[in-house]
Write an enzyme that holds these catalytic residues in place. Structure first.
Site, PDB file in Angstrom:
ATOM      1  N   LYS A   1      -0.911   2.161  -7.290  1.00 27.71           N
ATOM      2  CA  LYS A   1      -0.540   2.643  -8.628  1.00 27.71           C
ATOM      3  C   LYS A   1      -0.238   1.432  -9.516  1.00 27.71           C
ATOM      4  O   LYS A   1       0.897   1.028  -9.673  1.00 27.71           O
ATOM      5  CB  LYS A   1       0.707   3.514  -8.510  1.00 27.71           C
ATOM      6  CG  LYS A   1       0.794   4.561  -9.598  1.00 27.71           C
ATOM      7  CD  LYS A   1       2.124   5.285  -9.597  1.00 27.71           C
ATOM      8  CE  LYS A   1       2.436   6.031  -8.322  1.00 27.71           C
ATOM      9  NZ  LYS A   1       3.882   6.083  -8.074  1.00 27.71           N
TER      10      LYS A   1
ATOM     11  N   MET B   1      -7.325   9.088   9.525  1.00 27.79           N
ATOM     12  CA  MET B   1      -8.028   9.479   8.297  1.00 27.79           C
ATOM     13  C   MET B   1      -8.976  10.655   8.553  1.00 27.79           C
ATOM     14  O   MET B   1     -10.069  10.715   7.972  1.00 27.79           O
ATOM     15  CB  MET B   1      -8.835   8.285   7.733  1.00 27.79           C
ATOM     16  CG  MET B   1      -7.958   7.101   7.381  1.00 27.79           C
ATOM     17  SD  MET B   1      -8.906   5.656   6.853  1.00 27.79           S
ATOM     18  CE  MET B   1      -9.428   4.984   8.415  1.00 27.79           C
TER      19      MET B   1
ATOM     20  N   ASP C   1       0.830  -1.208   0.000  1.00 31.65           N
ATOM     21  CA  ASP C   1       0.000   0.000   0.000  1.00 31.65           C
ATOM     22  C   ASP C   1       0.861   1.254   0.000  1.00 31.65           C
ATOM     23  O   ASP C   1       2.046   1.217   0.306  1.00 31.65           O
ATOM     24  CB  ASP C   1      -0.897   0.008   1.244  1.00 31.65           C
ATOM     25  CG  ASP C   1      -2.100  -0.891   1.077  1.00 31.65           C
ATOM     26  OD1 ASP C   1      -2.388  -1.281  -0.065  1.00 31.65           O
ATOM     27  OD2 ASP C   1      -2.748  -1.196   2.096  1.00 31.65           O
TER      28      ASP C   1
HETATM   29  N1  SAH Z   1      -3.496   0.085   9.467  1.00 34.16           N
HETATM   30  C1  SAH Z   1      -2.900   1.400   9.659  1.00 34.16           C
HETATM   31  C2  SAH Z   1      -3.911   2.509   9.504  1.00 34.16           C
HETATM   32  C3  SAH Z   1      -4.543   2.587   8.133  1.00 34.16           C
HETATM   33  S1  SAH Z   1      -5.647   3.940   7.962  1.00 34.16           S
HETATM   34  C4  SAH Z   1      -2.212   1.431  11.023  1.00 34.16           C
HETATM   35  O1  SAH Z   1      -2.385   0.515  11.835  1.00 34.16           O
HETATM   36  O2  SAH Z   1      -1.434   2.357  11.258  1.00 34.16           O
HETATM   37  C5  SAH Z   1      -4.582   5.165   7.300  1.00 34.16           C
HETATM   38  C6  SAH Z   1      -4.424   6.308   8.284  1.00 34.16           C
HETATM   39  O3  SAH Z   1      -3.455   5.979   9.269  1.00 34.16           O
HETATM   40  C7  SAH Z   1      -3.902   7.589   7.675  1.00 34.16           C
HETATM   41  O4  SAH Z   1      -4.928   8.326   7.054  1.00 34.16           O
HETATM   42  C8  SAH Z   1      -3.389   8.301   8.911  1.00 34.16           C
HETATM   43  O5  SAH Z   1      -4.441   8.835   9.662  1.00 34.16           O
HETATM   44  C9  SAH Z   1      -2.810   7.146   9.689  1.00 34.16           C
HETATM   45  N2  SAH Z   1      -1.352   6.997   9.499  1.00 34.16           N
HETATM   46  C10 SAH Z   1      -0.722   5.889   9.090  1.00 34.16           C
HETATM   47  N3  SAH Z   1       0.617   6.060   9.099  1.00 34.16           N
HETATM   48  C11 SAH Z   1       0.833   7.324   9.534  1.00 34.16           C
HETATM   49  C12 SAH Z   1       1.999   8.101   9.785  1.00 34.16           C
HETATM   50  N4  SAH Z   1       3.212   7.616   9.586  1.00 34.16           N
HETATM   51  N5  SAH Z   1       1.833   9.356  10.248  1.00 34.16           N
HETATM   52  C13 SAH Z   1       0.612   9.874  10.463  1.00 34.16           C
HETATM   53  N6  SAH Z   1      -0.521   9.184  10.248  1.00 34.16           N
HETATM   54  C14 SAH Z   1      -0.419   7.920   9.804  1.00 34.16           C
END
Ligand code: SAH
Length: 256
Positions: A66, A181, A44
Site C-alpha cells: 500500500k 497460495m 509485505d
Molecule cells: N515466504 C512465505 C510464503 C509467501 S507465499 C513463507 O515462507 O511463509 C504467501 C502464502 O504463504 C500465502 O498465500 C499463504 O498460503 C501462506 N502463508 C503465509 N503466512 C501464513 C499464515 N500465517 N497462515 C496461513 N498461511 C500463510
C-alpha cells in the site's frame, strides 16, 4: 538515517529478512537485531505489525502492499526502492513473511541488488509452510504416515495449460503436500489430485492466519474440502495440508 551511522559509513546495505509466519514471537533474534538498526524498512502484507514496532523512531516505513497513492508496489518498483535507498547509504531491511526465499520473490530481489552493486545479507525466517501446520498440531512428516513433504504453489489453476506445477506428478508422490497460495484454486487442486490417483478420503486441513491469535482450521478430505471451505468462508492467507499426517491433529495439543 541516524547521525551516528552517517559518519561511519558511506555505503548502505540490504538485509533480506524473513519475519516468520505471523506470531511475532516466531521472528528470529537476528531479524529483531537488524530491524533495530534499520533506516528504511520495506515490508509485505503478511508481516505482523507487532514486529514493526521494534524499528527505530524515524525509520522510513514503506508498505509494499500500500504505497503512496495506495497502489501496490510492483516488483520492479520494490527493487528500485531497495537499491536507491541502499546506494544512498541507508541500512535497508526488506521484510517478508515467513522465509524470504520460499515463494517470496526474495531470490529475484537479491539478484537485482547484487547486479546493482548493493551488498545483501539474507536472514532466513521460520516459514509458514512448516510452522503453520506445526502450531496447529500437524507434523508434516511422521514415521507412521509420511517420510517426505512437498511444498507447492497453488497460484496457477491445475486446469491451466502450461501451469508451473505438474500436479499429476505430485499426486503420485508418497508425500505430505503443503500448498501455499492455493485457496482460489482449492476445488480444482482437490479434483485434480483425485483424478490423478489420490484417494478422495485423503485428509486435508486448511489453516487460515496460522500461528496468529485468530487462526482458523477447517478439516475434511480431498472429496469434501472444497465444499467445507466454502461453507466455512475460508480464505487466503491459508495453508492447505494434504496427507495422512492431518490425522495427528488433536493428538499433539496444537492450537485448534
Ligand atoms: N515466504 C512465505 C510464503 C509467501 S507465499 C513463507 O515462507 O511463509 C504467501 C502464502 O504463504 C500465502 O498465500 C499463504 O498460503 C501462506 N502463508 C503465509 N503466512 C501464513 C499464515 N500465517 N497462515 C496461513 N498461511 C500463510
Amino acid at each position: 538515517m541516524s547521525r551516528k551511522r552517517q559518519g561511519r559509513r558511506s555505503k548502505g546495505k540490504v538485509y533480506l529478512v524473513g519475519a516468520g509466519p505471523g506470531d511475532p514471537g516466531l521472528a528470529t533474534l537476528r531479524a529483531v537485531e537488524v530491524l533495530k538498526e534499520a533506516d528504511v524498512i520495506v515490508f509485505d502484507q503478511l508481516v505482523g505489525r507487532e514486529l514493526l514496532a521494534v524499528a527505530p523512531h524515524g525509520a522510513e516505513m514503506i508498505d509494499a502492499g500500500k504505497y503512496a497513492s495506495h497502489h501496490k508496489l510492483q516488483q520492479d518498483e520494490i527493487n528500485e526502492v531497495l537499491a536507491e535507498r541502499a546506494l544512498a547509504g541507508n541500512t535497508v531491511v526488506r521484510l517478508k513473511g515467513g522465509d524470504p526465499y520460499l515463494f517470496g520473490r526474495g531470490g529475484e530481489e537479491a539478484e537485482f541488488l547484487v547486479e546493482k552493486g548493493v551488498s545483501v545479507e539474507t536472514v532466513p525466517g521460520v516459514t509458514s509452510a512448516l510452522a503453520v501446520p506445526a502450531v496447529a498440531g500437524i507434523p508434516v512428516t511422521h514415521r507412521d504416515f509420511s517420510s517426505a513433504v512437498t511444498v507447492v504453489t497453488g497460484h496457477d489453476s491445475p486446469t491451466k495449460k502450461g501451469g508451473a506445477v505438474d500436479w499429476a506428478k505430485i499426486a503420485r508422490l508418497d508425500s505430505t503436500i503443503v500448498v501455499l497460495m492455493g485457496m482460489k484454486n482449492l476445488s480444482d487442486i482437490a479434483r485434480k489430485l483425485v483424478s490423478e490417483g489420490k484417494p478422495s478420503t485423503t485428509p486435508v486441513a486448511i489453516i487460515e492466519r496460522g500461528t496468529r491469535t485468530d487462526q482458523v482450521v477447517t478439516v475434511g478430505d480431498l472429496g469434501n474440502i472444497a465444499a467445507k471451505a466454502r461453507r466455512a468462508g475460508a480464505k487466503a492467507p491459508a495453508i492447505i495440508v494434504i496427507g495422512e499426517v492431518v490425522r495427528m491433529r488433536g493428538r499433539l495439543g496444537g492450537r485448534q
